[in-house]
Design an enzyme around this catalytic site. Structure first.
Site, PDB file in Angstrom:
ATOM      1  N   SER A  53      -0.711  43.104 -16.841  1.00  0.00           N
ATOM      2  CA  SER A  53      -0.401  44.535 -16.748  1.00  0.00           C
ATOM      3  C   SER A  53       0.451  44.895 -15.537  1.00  0.00           C
ATOM      4  CB  SER A  53      -1.685  45.364 -16.726  1.00  0.00           C
ATOM      5  OG  SER A  53      -2.404  45.150 -15.529  1.00  0.00           O
ATOM      6  N   LYS A  97      -3.828  48.334 -10.228  1.00  0.00           N
ATOM      7  CA  LYS A  97      -2.719  49.171 -10.705  1.00  0.00           C
ATOM      8  C   LYS A  97      -1.963  49.749  -9.523  1.00  0.00           C
ATOM      9  CE  LYS A  97      -4.213  48.842 -15.019  1.00  0.00           C
ATOM     10  NZ  LYS A  97      -3.535  48.018 -16.025  1.00  0.00           N
TER      11      LYS A  97
END
Length: 197
Positions: A53, A97
């Site tokens: 990701s 993230k």
């Protein structure tokens, strides 16, 4: 007199290595373990990235070293662009993230780009430009106070604030800011050690 003072108690002489007791035998090991625990539970954080990701900034199957101390002693608001780890209550696991939206900001998306309060966001750190889309056309997000909006750098392959049922992550859920990525393996998008902080 002198001979009497040196006489061993009970007629047995203690071996030199046993006179210091437990601490002399195990002290260094205990101190070493304690230092490691403090380093990696309070000051630094070790994280493993199993997914892609954050490609190519952080490769799949990569080890991260992060700065944990500020988030242990308080709940500082990170800066936009910081890469952090946080506990996601919806997925029930730790995620890695990038901070994109800060408290009070409104995020929108147009032609594959991110806009913050109506201004196009410079995301030169992304490996590919113009591929950032929300779940539904026209989605906008206004970040509540005390929360952050996160996205992965692999915008086409990241389960992040654009897609989660609860897009806003409380600042108190942040565990650390990532500083270094260590990537070793023949199938990695890059190999070596990189500063990502």
């Amino acid at each position: 007199m002198e001979e009497h003072e040196n006489r061993p108690v009970g007629g047995k002489r203690l071996a030199p290595e046993s006179r210091g007791g437990f601490w002399n035998n195990w002290g260094y090991l205990i101190v070493t373990v304690a230092v490691i625990v403090v380093l990696f539970k309070v000051i630094f954080q070790l994280s493993w990235v199993p997914s892609g990701s954050m490609e190519t900034t952080i490769p799949t199957k990569c080890l991260l070293i992060g700065w944990r101390l500020p988030y242990v002693v308080s709940d500082p608001v990170p800066e936009r662009g910081d890469i952090v780890t946080f506990w996601d209550e919806e997925l029930n696991k730790v995620l890695v993230k990038r901070v994109v939206g800060l408290p009070g900001e409104t995020l929108s998306f147009k032609n594959g780009y991110t806009y913050v309060n109506g201004e196009k966001l410079d995301e030169s750190y992304l490996p590919t430009q113009g591929i950032t889309y929300p779940r539904h056309e026209g989605d906008t997000f206004t970040v509540p106070e005390g929360c952050i909006f996160f996205m992965g750098d692999n915008r086409g392959g990241s389960n992040d604030s654009r897609l989660l049922g609860e897009p806003y992550v409380p600042v108190s859920n942040i565990q650390g800011r990532m500083l270094v990525a260590i990537s070793v393996g023949s199938d990695q998008s890059w190999q070596g050690v990189r500063w990502i902080g």
